[in-house]
Design a protein around this motif. Structure first.
Motif, PDB file in Angstrom:
ATOM      1  N   GLU A  13       0.847  -1.194   0.000  1.00 19.87           N
ATOM      2  CA  GLU A  13       0.000   0.000   0.000  1.00 19.87           C
ATOM      3  C   GLU A  13       0.886   1.249   0.000  1.00 19.87           C
ATOM      4  OE1 GLU A  13      -3.105  -0.045  -0.431  1.00 19.87           O
ATOM      5  OE2 GLU A  13      -3.657  -2.128   0.058  1.00 19.87           O
ATOM      6  N   PRO A  14       0.473   2.296  -0.746  1.00 20.42           N
ATOM      7  CA  PRO A  14      -0.735   2.400  -1.555  1.00 20.42           C
ATOM      8  C   PRO A  14      -0.604   1.671  -2.896  1.00 20.42           C
ATOM      9  CG  PRO A  14       0.587   4.378  -1.786  1.00 20.42           C
ATOM     10  CD  PRO A  14       1.285   3.520  -0.765  1.00 20.42           C
ATOM     11  N   ASP A  15      -1.741   1.424  -3.522  1.00 17.61           N
ATOM     12  CA  ASP A  15      -1.766   0.737  -4.818  1.00 17.61           C
ATOM     13  C   ASP A  15      -1.423   1.755  -5.908  1.00 17.61           C
ATOM     14  OD1 ASP A  15      -2.165  -0.815  -6.980  1.00 17.61           O
ATOM     15  OD2 ASP A  15      -4.267  -1.276  -6.598  1.00 17.61           O
ATOM     16  N   ASP A  16      -0.117   1.931  -6.122  1.00 15.68           N
ATOM     17  CA  ASP A  16       0.394   2.958  -7.044  1.00 15.68           C
ATOM     18  C   ASP A  16       1.056   2.251  -8.225  1.00 15.68           C
ATOM     19  OD1 ASP A  16       2.125   4.810  -8.345  1.00 15.68           O
ATOM     20  OD2 ASP A  16       2.114   6.094  -6.580  1.00 15.68           O
ATOM     21  N   ASN A  17       0.439   2.336  -9.389  1.00 14.88           N
ATOM     22  CA  ASN A  17       0.935   1.601 -10.557  1.00 14.88           C
ATOM     23  C   ASN A  17       2.346   2.027 -10.967  1.00 14.88           C
ATOM     24  OD1 ASN A  17      -1.370   0.035 -10.835  1.00 14.88           O
ATOM     25  ND2 ASN A  17      -2.381   1.493 -12.204  1.00 14.88           N
ATOM     26  N   GLU A  18       2.640   3.316 -10.843  1.00 15.55           N
ATOM     27  CA  GLU A  18       3.968   3.800 -11.241  1.00 15.55           C
ATOM     28  C   GLU A  18       5.047   3.227 -10.325  1.00 15.55           C
ATOM     29  OE1 GLU A  18       6.260   8.084 -11.881  1.00 15.55           O
ATOM     30  OE2 GLU A  18       4.058   7.981 -11.942  1.00 15.55           O
ATOM     31  N   ARG A  19       4.801   3.226  -9.024  1.00 13.06           N
ATOM     32  CA  ARG A  19       5.769   2.656  -8.079  1.00 13.06           C
ATOM     33  C   ARG A  19       5.893   1.146  -8.250  1.00 13.06           C
ATOM     34  NH1 ARG A  19       4.465   4.795  -2.168  1.00 13.06           N
ATOM     35  NH2 ARG A  19       6.168   3.323  -1.729  1.00 13.06           N
ATOM     36  N   LEU A  20       4.777   0.473  -8.524  1.00 15.36           N
ATOM     37  CA  LEU A  20       4.824  -0.976  -8.725  1.00 15.36           C
ATOM     38  C   LEU A  20       5.618  -1.327  -9.982  1.00 15.36           C
ATOM     39  CD1 LEU A  20       1.141  -1.867  -7.773  1.00 15.36           C
ATOM     40  CD2 LEU A  20       3.208  -2.639  -6.581  1.00 15.36           C
ATOM     41  N   ALA A  21       5.471  -0.527 -11.028  1.00 16.46           N
ATOM     42  CA  ALA A  21       6.235  -0.773 -12.260  1.00 16.46           C
ATOM     43  C   ALA A  21       7.727  -0.600 -12.004  1.00 16.46           C
ATOM     44  CB  ALA A  21       5.766   0.177 -13.361  1.00 16.46           C
ATOM     45  N   SER A  22       8.090   0.424 -11.220  1.00 14.96           N
ATOM     46  CA  SER A  22       9.495   0.643 -10.870  1.00 14.96           C
ATOM     47  C   SER A  22      10.028  -0.515 -10.033  1.00 14.96           C
ATOM     48  CB  SER A  22       9.639   1.960 -10.108  1.00 14.96           C
ATOM     49  OG  SER A  22      10.980   2.187  -9.734  1.00 14.96           O
ATOM     50  N   LEU A  23       9.217  -0.987  -9.087  1.00 12.17           N
ATOM     51  CA  LEU A  23       9.622  -2.107  -8.235  1.00 12.17           C
ATOM     52  C   LEU A  23       9.872  -3.366  -9.049  1.00 12.17           C
ATOM     53  CD1 LEU A  23       9.836  -3.769  -5.576  1.00 12.17           C
ATOM     54  CD2 LEU A  23       7.344  -3.910  -5.598  1.00 12.17           C
ATOM     55  N   CYS A  24       8.943  -3.703  -9.941  1.00 13.84           N
ATOM     56  CA  CYS A  24       9.044  -4.970 -10.684  1.00 13.84           C
ATOM     57  C   CYS A  24      10.085  -4.914 -11.799  1.00 13.84           C
ATOM     58  CB  CYS A  24       7.681  -5.334 -11.278  1.00 13.84           C
ATOM     59  SG  CYS A  24       6.409  -5.649 -10.034  1.00 13.84           S
ATOM     60  N   GLY A  25      10.289  -3.732 -12.385  1.00 14.16           N
ATOM     61  CA  GLY A  25      11.258  -3.606 -13.466  1.00 14.16           C
ATOM     62  C   GLY A  25      10.667  -3.995 -14.804  1.00 14.16           C
ATOM     63  N   GLN A  26      11.407  -3.684 -15.862  1.00 15.61           N
ATOM     64  CA  GLN A  26      10.951  -4.027 -17.211  1.00 15.61           C
ATOM     65  C   GLN A  26      10.883  -5.539 -17.355  1.00 15.61           C
ATOM     66  OE1 GLN A  26      13.462  -2.575 -20.349  1.00 15.61           O
ATOM     67  NE2 GLN A  26      11.775  -2.458 -21.800  1.00 15.61           N
ATOM     68  N   PHE A  27       9.738  -6.036 -17.805  1.00 15.43           N
ATOM     69  CA  PHE A  27       9.503  -7.484 -17.944  1.00 15.43           C
ATOM     70  C   PHE A  27       9.765  -8.225 -16.627  1.00 15.43           C
ATOM     71  CE2 PHE A  27      11.082  -6.101 -22.213  1.00 15.43           C
ATOM     72  CZ  PHE A  27       9.848  -6.125 -22.855  1.00 15.43           C
ATOM     73  N   ASP A  28       9.481  -7.546 -15.506  1.00 18.45           N
ATOM     74  CA  ASP A  28       9.648  -8.130 -14.157  1.00 18.45           C
ATOM     75  C   ASP A  28      11.090  -8.545 -13.865  1.00 18.45           C
ATOM     76  OD1 ASP A  28       6.994  -7.773 -13.588  1.00 18.45           O
ATOM     77  OD2 ASP A  28       6.392  -9.821 -14.097  1.00 18.45           O
ATOM     78  N   GLU A  29      12.067  -7.818 -14.455  1.00 19.05           N
ATOM     79  CA  GLU A  29      13.461  -8.226 -14.286  1.00 19.05           C
ATOM     80  C   GLU A  29      13.919  -8.146 -12.835  1.00 19.05           C
ATOM     81  OE1 GLU A  29      16.446  -5.733 -16.034  1.00 19.05           O
ATOM     82  OE2 GLU A  29      15.297  -3.890 -15.754  1.00 19.05           O
ATOM     83  N   HIS A  30      13.369  -7.207 -12.069  1.00 11.68           N
ATOM     84  CA  HIS A  30      13.783  -7.093 -10.670  1.00 11.68           C
ATOM     85  C   HIS A  30      13.255  -8.261  -9.842  1.00 11.68           C
ATOM     86  CE1 HIS A  30      13.930  -2.473 -11.477  1.00 11.68           C
ATOM     87  NE2 HIS A  30      14.974  -3.096 -11.964  1.00 11.68           N
TER      88      HIS A  30
END
Length: 329
Positions: A13-30
């Motif tokens: 939380e919070p459900d923030d798409n921009e932060r989640l994309a940064s966390l997971c990385g491109q193609f979930d590389e992180h």
């Protein structure tokens, strides 16, 4: 049982798409990077994560994901940032013991911010430095041996535990001949001492370092300048000690006076001395290993906090050194 698979659920939380994309990385590389390091499986649907793996590894993964999500509020997450978070999470300890009450990493406060240990070995290193008067940090490049030693020295100076800092290195060229160097003595030895200056500048700033050097509160000098001195109330660091001779390191260690603390760092796999000269650091391991009041902290490839490729390079060289046939020449 420690190898029993566990499934853990995590909702960020919070459900923030921009932060989640940064966390997971491109193609979930992180996420894949965390999986490879910890041996777990990570899946997510939006801000809801499922972690499957051995219980302690799964707990470590939860800690890393939470840490990275918090960091994503202020910075873009990169593979290097993931690597550092994996180091910060003290993975080796969590996988070896119950992680229900993880140890808080020691922190050093300087004018430029807080410096924390990354991983169990760096924690042990800082604890040893605080406890013992003479300390050795031995291991490959990128494990934070020198940087943390300088941080301890700066912290001790700012808390007025010591009156001055003395940082020394042997003036040995790394496998190449530089020839004649122009300038006075200070300018001639400056290239050899540059890594120590860099750490000081980062922690204290250029102007303050210059003033402290001018007042002789900080002294950065080649090892040869230590002969004949007795150093009281000082924090003394000898860097690149693998390039000292047996006589030099004995001379250095016997300079220690009352109220002083010494940290000696080096990497015995990168010795630049002539083949007929024995490394003083290697000799110390045989002579002083059992002496009471002296600490030894050994770092390995898993402690490297630079680019992840550096960790793999160090591990490859370690494996090659262990498997190569002996040299009888």
């Amino acid at each position: 049982m420690p190898n029993t698979l566990t499934t853990l659920q995590l909702q960020l939380e919070p459900d923030d798409n921009e932060r989640l994309a940064s966390l997971c990385g491109q193609f979930d590389e992180h996420l894949r990077q965390i999986e490879r390091r910890l041996g777990v499986e990570l899946a997510n649907r939006g801000n809801h994560f499922t972690i499957l793996g051995p219980e302690r590894a799964a707990r470590a993964a939860v800690k890393v994901v939470q840490s990275l999500f918090e960091a994503s509020q202020e910075e873009v997450i990169t593979p290097e940032r993931v690597h550092l978070s994996l180091q910060d999470s003290n993975i080796e300890s969590m996988l070896a013991a119950d992680a229900s009450s993880p140890e808080v990493a020691p922190a050093l406060r300087t004018k430029r911010g807080v410096i924390r240990a990354r991983g169990a070995n760096q924690q042990r290193y800082l604890q040893n430095i605080s406890q013992y008067d003479i300390n050795f940090g031995i291991g490959p490049a990128g494990t934070g041996k020198t940087y943390l030693a300088v941080a301890c020295a700066v912290s001790a100076l700012e808390r007025e535990e010591v009156r001055r800092l003395i940082l020394a290195r042997p003036a040995v060229e790394a496998g190449e001949k530089l020839g004649f160097l122009p300038g006075d003595m200070a300018q001639k030895v400056d290239p050899y001492l540059r890594p120590l200056y860099d750490a000081l500048y980062e922690m204290l700033g250029f102007e303050r370092v210059a003033k402290l050097i001018e007042r002789n509160v900080i002294e950065v000098a080649p090892l040869a300048f230590m002969r004949g001195r007795t150093l009281n109330d000082s924090f003394i660091i000898l860097d690149e000690a693998q390039n000292t001779t047996v006589e030099q390191i004995k001379m250095f260690l016997t300079r220690v006076g009352f109220g002083s603390k010494v940290v000696v760092t080096g990497d015995i796999t990168q010795i630049d001395l002539p083949r007929n000269k024995e490394s003083g650091l290697r000799h110390v391991l045989e002579v002083l290993r059992e002496v009471e009041g002296i600490s030894f902290t050994f770092f390995g490839a898993h402690d490297v906090v630079r680019h992840p490729l550096v960790q793999r390079i160090v591990a490859a060289y370690e494996a090659w050194d262990q498997n190569r046939p002996p040299d009888y020449s």
